[in-house]
Every structure is written in C-alpha cells, then in structure tokens.
Design a protein around this motif. Structure first.
Motif, PDB file in Angstrom:
ATOM      1  N   GLY A  56       3.321   9.994  -0.037  1.00 33.72           N
ATOM      2  CA  GLY A  56       2.793  10.079  -1.394  1.00 33.72           C
ATOM      3  C   GLY A  56       1.310  10.388  -1.433  1.00 33.72           C
ATOM      4  O   GLY A  56       0.828  11.103  -2.316  1.00 33.72           O
ATOM      5  N   LEU A  57       0.565   9.862  -0.448  1.00 34.47           N
ATOM      6  CA  LEU A  57      -0.885  10.090  -0.391  1.00 34.47           C
ATOM      7  C   LEU A  57      -1.243  11.560  -0.185  1.00 34.47           C
ATOM      8  O   LEU A  57      -2.376  11.968  -0.447  1.00 34.47           O
ATOM      9  N   ASN A  58      -0.293  12.346   0.292  1.00 36.95           N
ATOM     10  CA  ASN A  58      -0.535  13.780   0.438  1.00 36.95           C
ATOM     11  C   ASN A  58      -0.656  14.473  -0.910  1.00 36.95           C
ATOM     12  O   ASN A  58      -1.175  15.591  -0.996  1.00 36.95           O
ATOM     13  N   TYR A  59      -0.190  13.805  -1.972  1.00 35.33           N
ATOM     14  CA  TYR A  59      -0.135  14.442  -3.289  1.00 35.33           C
ATOM     15  C   TYR A  59      -0.994  13.769  -4.347  1.00 35.33           C
ATOM     16  O   TYR A  59      -1.243  14.354  -5.404  1.00 35.33           O
ATOM     17  N   VAL A  60      -1.434  12.529  -4.101  1.00 35.84           N
ATOM     18  CA  VAL A  60      -2.202  11.805  -5.127  1.00 35.84           C
ATOM     19  C   VAL A  60      -3.524  11.313  -4.552  1.00 35.84           C
ATOM     20  O   VAL A  60      -3.674  11.191  -3.341  1.00 35.84           O
ATOM     21  N   ALA A  61      -4.476  11.040  -5.439  1.00 32.71           N
ATOM     22  CA  ALA A  61      -5.783  10.515  -5.028  1.00 32.71           C
ATOM     23  C   ALA A  61      -5.636   9.060  -4.574  1.00 32.71           C
ATOM     24  O   ALA A  61      -4.672   8.377  -4.951  1.00 32.71           O
ATOM     25  N   PRO A  62      -6.568   8.556  -3.764  1.00 33.02           N
ATOM     26  CA  PRO A  62      -6.484   7.174  -3.291  1.00 33.02           C
ATOM     27  C   PRO A  62      -6.333   6.149  -4.415  1.00 33.02           C
ATOM     28  O   PRO A  62      -5.517   5.230  -4.316  1.00 33.02           O
ATOM     29  N   SER A  63      -7.120   6.289  -5.483  1.00 32.46           N
ATOM     30  CA  SER A  63      -7.033   5.311  -6.577  1.00 32.46           C
ATOM     31  C   SER A  63      -5.690   5.403  -7.294  1.00 32.46           C
ATOM     32  O   SER A  63      -5.127   4.388  -7.722  1.00 32.46           O
ATOM     33  N   GLU A  64      -5.148   6.631  -7.438  1.00 27.08           N
ATOM     34  CA  GLU A  64      -3.840   6.800  -8.066  1.00 27.08           C
ATOM     35  C   GLU A  64      -2.759   6.144  -7.208  1.00 27.08           C
ATOM     36  O   GLU A  64      -1.849   5.489  -7.727  1.00 27.08           O
ATOM     37  N   SER A  65      -2.877   6.314  -5.888  1.00 27.40           N
ATOM     38  CA  SER A  65      -1.930   5.677  -4.976  1.00 27.40           C
ATOM     39  C   SER A  65      -2.012   4.163  -5.078  1.00 27.40           C
ATOM     40  O   SER A  65      -0.990   3.469  -5.100  1.00 27.40           O
ATOM     41  N   GLY A 103       4.390  12.936  -5.831  1.00 26.32           N
ATOM     42  CA  GLY A 103       3.537  11.902  -5.259  1.00 26.32           C
ATOM     43  C   GLY A 103       3.735  10.569  -5.945  1.00 26.32           C
ATOM     44  O   GLY A 103       3.761   9.512  -5.300  1.00 26.32           O
ATOM     45  N   GLY A 104       3.904  10.602  -7.275  1.00 20.51           N
ATOM     46  CA  GLY A 104       4.119   9.376  -8.034  1.00 20.51           C
ATOM     47  C   GLY A 104       5.430   8.705  -7.680  1.00 20.51           C
ATOM     48  O   GLY A 104       5.491   7.477  -7.496  1.00 20.51           O
ATOM     49  N   ILE A 105       6.503   9.489  -7.535  1.00 12.85           N
ATOM     50  CA  ILE A 105       7.819   8.937  -7.203  1.00 12.85           C
ATOM     51  C   ILE A 105       7.801   8.305  -5.811  1.00 12.85           C
ATOM     52  O   ILE A 105       8.284   7.183  -5.608  1.00 12.85           O
ATOM     53  N   LEU A 106       7.218   9.023  -4.837  1.00 10.51           N
ATOM     54  CA  LEU A 106       7.142   8.495  -3.471  1.00 10.51           C
ATOM     55  C   LEU A 106       6.356   7.190  -3.428  1.00 10.51           C
ATOM     56  O   LEU A 106       6.738   6.241  -2.726  1.00 10.51           O
ATOM     57  N   THR A 107       5.274   7.129  -4.198  1.00 14.09           N
ATOM     58  CA  THR A 107       4.411   5.947  -4.159  1.00 14.09           C
ATOM     59  C   THR A 107       5.072   4.750  -4.833  1.00 14.09           C
ATOM     60  O   THR A 107       4.939   3.612  -4.356  1.00 14.09           O
ATOM     61  N   LEU A 154       8.346   4.290  -5.003  1.00 16.11           N
ATOM     62  CA  LEU A 154       9.385   3.861  -4.061  1.00 16.11           C
ATOM     63  C   LEU A 154       8.774   3.008  -2.948  1.00 16.11           C
ATOM     64  O   LEU A 154       9.370   2.015  -2.507  1.00 16.11           O
ATOM     65  N   ASN A 155       7.574   3.385  -2.503  1.00 19.92           N
ATOM     66  CA  ASN A 155       6.855   2.562  -1.535  1.00 19.92           C
ATOM     67  C   ASN A 155       6.647   1.150  -2.074  1.00 19.92           C
ATOM     68  O   ASN A 155       6.773   0.170  -1.340  1.00 19.92           O
ATOM     69  N   ALA A 156       6.341   1.055  -3.376  1.00 21.20           N
ATOM     70  CA  ALA A 156       6.107  -0.259  -3.994  1.00 21.20           C
ATOM     71  C   ALA A 156       7.358  -1.132  -3.951  1.00 21.20           C
ATOM     72  O   ALA A 156       7.269  -2.353  -3.770  1.00 21.20           O
ATOM     73  N   VAL A 157       8.533  -0.509  -4.109  1.00 14.84           N
ATOM     74  CA  VAL A 157       9.790  -1.266  -4.067  1.00 14.84           C
ATOM     75  C   VAL A 157       9.989  -1.874  -2.670  1.00 14.84           C
ATOM     76  O   VAL A 157      10.339  -3.056  -2.526  1.00 14.84           O
ATOM     77  N   PHE A 158       9.754  -1.067  -1.642  1.00 20.06           N
ATOM     78  CA  PHE A 158       9.904  -1.575  -0.268  1.00 20.06           C
ATOM     79  C   PHE A 158       8.801  -2.564   0.080  1.00 20.06           C
ATOM     80  O   PHE A 158       9.020  -3.508   0.853  1.00 20.06           O
ATOM     81  N   TRP A 159       7.594  -2.351  -0.474  1.00 13.99           N
ATOM     82  CA  TRP A 159       6.516  -3.306  -0.249  1.00 13.99           C
ATOM     83  C   TRP A 159       6.893  -4.669  -0.837  1.00 13.99           C
ATOM     84  O   TRP A 159       6.683  -5.718  -0.224  1.00 13.99           O
ATOM     85  N   ALA A 160       7.453  -4.653  -2.048  1.00 15.76           N
ATOM     86  CA  ALA A 160       7.901  -5.899  -2.678  1.00 15.76           C
ATOM     87  C   ALA A 160       8.945  -6.594  -1.806  1.00 15.76           C
ATOM     88  O   ALA A 160       8.947  -7.813  -1.647  1.00 15.76           O
ATOM     89  N   SER A 161       9.822  -5.791  -1.197  1.00 21.94           N
ATOM     90  CA  SER A 161      10.888  -6.351  -0.369  1.00 21.94           C
ATOM     91  C   SER A 161      10.335  -6.997   0.899  1.00 21.94           C
ATOM     92  O   SER A 161      10.737  -8.106   1.271  1.00 21.94           O
ATOM     93  N   PHE A 162       9.395  -6.313   1.576  1.00 24.22           N
ATOM     94  CA  PHE A 162       8.882  -6.937   2.804  1.00 24.22           C
ATOM     95  C   PHE A 162       7.926  -8.086   2.491  1.00 24.22           C
ATOM     96  O   PHE A 162       7.747  -9.002   3.306  1.00 24.22           O
TER      97      PHE A 162
END
Length: 286
Positions: A75-84, A137-141, A143-151
């Motif tokens: 996702g970071l390949n498509y969005v700015a650091p603050s957006e990520s 980039g938004g969708i990937l990021t 989805l990352n949040a869902v897995f982050w919540a899980s771990f």
C-alpha cells in the motif's frame, strides 16, 4: 499511567517509520524489503530472547504479522506516509470485536465510543484527501489494518510469554515467509540511503515497535491500547506537513482533533477515577 513510558516512544518511532519505509521501498520491492527487515529485527532481538519458539500460536501470529506488513508495504507504494498511517489506524475498530470473539474480552462502553469517534476522525481525514488518495493503495492499507487488529489480539492472547521470545520467533519465521515471496515483483537498487531506511525500519520501526506494542498489550486491554494508538497518525500527519509531503486543510485538522477526542474518551473512566482520588485526598488533608 505506567503505559506512557512505552506509549511515548511508540508514538515517536511509529510516526517516523512510515517515512523511512516509504523511502526504502523506492530501492527494493515490498517482499524483499520486508524479508530483510524481519531478519535484521529478529536477529537483533535474539540475544535478549536467547531462544526461538515454534508452536501453533507463534505460527498463527507470524502469518498475521506478515500479512499485515506485506499489505502495508504494498500500500505504501501508492499512498503518502501520513495517508498510510491514518488508514492503518482504522485498526481499533476491527480489534475490539476480534478481541471479543477470540479472548471473550467484553469491550467497555467508553472504549467502544472512543474507537467509533476515533474512526470518525479517520473518516473525516480520509474525505479531506478525496480525489488524491489511490483507491488500490487505500484498499491494501485498510486490509493491513484488519490483519494488524488480528495480530494485536494474538499478542494479548500470548501475554504469558516473554515478549522478546514472541517477537524474535515471529520475526525470524516471518523473514522466511517473505523470502519465499521475494521473486514476486523483485526489484533491488541498493544505496547508502537504502541501508539507513532499512536499519531504521528493522530496528526502531520494527523490533522496537513490535516489542513495545506487545508489552502494552500485556498491561492493558485491547480496546484501551488500540484506541490510544490514534495518536500515531496525528503525529505522522503533522510531520508530513512540516516536511512538505502533504498539505493539510481544515478538514484534515478536524479529523485529527476528532481522533484525539476518541483517545481521551476511551480513557474517561481512568481520568475521572484519578480526579476522584485527588479530590478525596484533598478533602482528607483539609
């Protein structure tokens, strides 16, 4: 709050890691970068852990962390650091129901309300970026949040284990998972800047952050810890504006203030409890 001595460095390094990792990804493909990041981070922590544990829970944790990190890097390949940072911190909204399902950790009213208000702040901030934010980039990021919540919930589940052992094990095993994926979109153009980005992301933005996050989740409930983390995207956004990465507007600031309101509300019981204790102590001494 005892947790503050862990939360403050987490906020500082958590806010900076987005910029270093974003820059590092200009020199290497996401899976290669993450394989090196996990290996260096796990190796640095190994002398403190003194052992590696491989069991069912650690393997599940590793799969969750690698899924989160991989999606975040892509996702970071498509969005700015603050957006990520802002999109990643939709995580508290997912972590509370997952904690209830896996840990039977019943959320308290103000934790839920704080998470919802914090998420409202994320939404307001996201709308202020409309027309500029990459959909992929938004969708990937997110989805990352869902897995982050899980771990995050799994960290809480493994709270009886030494955090050094847990993180050493999952990072070294995770490096092998990413190593197997490195042929996908392989790209590598190393430089001195890349080395600096990688070392920051691996040590301060990786090992240290994983460790601090794990320790905080041993101390407090999932709902309380995750809502406090809304302070990271706020700090990251301010850093990005100062460095010229993004230009914030009134809606962006309104979103950030709303996130902070969510954090404060989630700690309402604790804040009022301390005020009551101070009031009682004052009354006794007067």
């Amino acid at each position: 709050m005892k947790i503050l001595k862990y939360l403050i460095p987490y906020i500082v390094f958590g806010s900076l890691q987005y910029k270093f990792t974003k820059d590092g990804l200009t020199f290497a493909s996401p899976f290669l970068f993450m394989s090196l990041r996990y290996f260096i981070g796990g190796l640095a922590l190994l002398p403190f852990a003194k052992k590696v544990v491989l069991n069912r829970d650690v393997i599940i944790l590793t799969l969750l962390t690698t899924a989160s990190s991989g999606l975040w890097a892509m996702g970071l390949n498509y969005v700015a650091p603050s957006e990520s940072a802002v999109l990643s911190y939709t995580m508290p909204l997912f972590s509370i129901p997952i904690a209830y399902l896996i840990l039977s950790e019943r959320p308290r009213t103000f934790e839920v309300v704080g998470a919802i208000i914090g998420f409202l702040g994320v939404t307001v901030y996201g709308l202020s970026l409309s027309g500029k934010l990459s959909v992929l980039g938004g969708i990937l990021t997110v989805l990352n949040a869902v897995f982050w919540a899980s771990f995050t919930v799994y960290y809480r589940k493994l709270r009886s284990m030494d955090p050094a052992v847990v993180n050493t094990s999952q990072m070294l095993l995770g490096s092998l998972v990413f190593l197997a994926l490195t042929p996908v979109g392989f790209r590598f153009d190393p430089s001195l800047n890349f080395v600096g980005d990688l070392l920051f992301s691996a040590l301060l933005g990786g090992t240290l952050l994983f460790y601090l996050w794990n320790v905080m989740l041993r101390m407090e409930r999932v709902g309380k810890v995750t809502v406090m983390a809304f302070s990271v995207p706020v700090t990251s956004s301010i850093i990005d504006e100062v460095t010229g990465e993004v230009q914030l507007n009134h809606e962006s600031y309104a979103g950030m203030l709303t996130m902070m309101a969510g954090i404060i509300l989630s700690r309402k019981d604790e804040i009022f409890s301390k005020k009551r204790k101070v009031a009682v102590k004052t009354a006794k001494t007067s």
